[in-house]
Design a protein around this motif. Structure first.
Motif: not given
Length: 116
Positions: A50, A52, A100, A103, A105, A109-110, A112-114
């Motif tokens: 991630s 993070e 990808k 995350v 989430c 909406e996070k 959709f980043e992956v």
């Protein structure tokens, strides 16, 4: 694309993330992490993917976070991982992993980043 969701069916955000993945036509591997917790190495790898910090994946509300003194900012990542493995309820959710990346989430909406 392979997608994994670390899921808690009692959590509305987790249910909504699962629905969003399925709306994209993807059937993810679902890991109910409270029933089948990840290994320490697996959790560490997901967090590393991630980009993070470990603390980002630590859940406070409804957990033994305070009792365990996890608010102490001087605690190492290893100490935080140990606590999360000993008490899987400390793992924040949902976590979605794909080719990808990974995350947490929150907000939803996070996810959709992956996803493709």
């Amino acid at each position: 694309m392979s997608v994994i969701i670390y899921h808690n069916p009692a959590c509305s955000t987790s249910r909504n993330a699962l629905a969003a993945i399925r709306e994209k036509g993807i059937e993810p591997q679902i890991i109910e992490y409270l029933k089948t917790p990840p290994s320490r190495d697996e959790l560490k790898a997901v967090i590393a993917k991630s980009g993070e910090p470990v603390r980002h994946f630590l859940r406070e509300r409804g957990t033994p976070y305070g009792e365990l003194g996890l608010g102490d900012e001087s605690l190492s990542d290893d100490a935080l991982l140990d606590a999360m493995i000993a008490h899987p309820v400390l793992i924040n959710r949902p976590i979605v992993v794909s080719d990808k990346g990974a995350v947490l989430c929150r907000p939803l909406e996070k996810v959709f980043e992956v996803l493709p």
